[in-house]
Design an enzyme around this catalytic site. Sequence first.
Site, PDB file in Angstrom:
ATOM      1  CB  THR A  17     -13.533  30.140  47.345  1.00 36.37           C
ATOM      2  OG1 THR A  17     -13.996  31.481  47.431  1.00 36.37           O
ATOM      3  CG2 THR A  17     -12.482  29.886  48.420  1.00 36.37           C
ATOM      4  CG  ASP A  18     -16.823  26.845  44.269  1.00 31.07           C
ATOM      5  OD1 ASP A  18     -17.125  27.107  45.461  1.00 31.07           O
ATOM      6  OD2 ASP A  18     -16.800  25.680  43.830  1.00 31.07           O
ATOM      7  CG  PHE A  19     -21.401  28.927  43.767  1.00 35.95           C
ATOM      8  CD1 PHE A  19     -22.397  28.362  44.548  1.00 35.95           C
ATOM      9  CD2 PHE A  19     -20.846  28.153  42.749  1.00 35.95           C
ATOM     10  CE1 PHE A  19     -22.835  27.061  44.323  1.00 35.95           C
ATOM     11  CE2 PHE A  19     -21.284  26.864  42.514  1.00 35.95           C
ATOM     12  CZ  PHE A  19     -22.280  26.311  43.307  1.00 35.95           C
ATOM     13  CB  SER A  20     -20.052  26.173  47.333  1.00 37.07           C
ATOM     14  OG  SER A  20     -18.828  25.629  46.896  1.00 37.07           O
TER      15      SER A  20
END
Length: 147
Positions: A17-20
């Site tokens: 996943t990314d930061f969100s």
Amino acid sequence: MTEAPHRLPVRIYYEDTDFSGVVYHANYLRFMERGRTEFLRTLGVDQAQLTDESGQPLAFVVRQMTVDFLRPARMDDQVIVETLLGAQAGASLVLDQRILRADEILITAAVKVALVGGGRARRFPPALAAKISARTASPSMAEIALK
């Protein structure tokens, strides 16, 4: 009758996943690569041992890809990567792929892979062509998308 797709379960981890908290877009490509590899494995194709009649190494490479990102997957989701043979030519395959969360379609893709050896496209050796032809080709969205 249309062949059932190959189904590969994948758990989404923090590293995907990314930061969100949603899956980073390039990671879907990794999941689909795994799906294509496992699909070929079910046909009896060992990519690490793939050679032509003279023993020259062969490999499948992605030639073209159309991806439609419909909905995001999130950490801890359990998704399924579906892979289905869409079309076969002398040196290439088109594979239709989807990533689903339960019955919800997250990603659709049409992936054209070419068989290469010695830096150029190679026709499928007869044994490999027979393994692939044994699968029933489905009506393919890829045939339209990749023209």
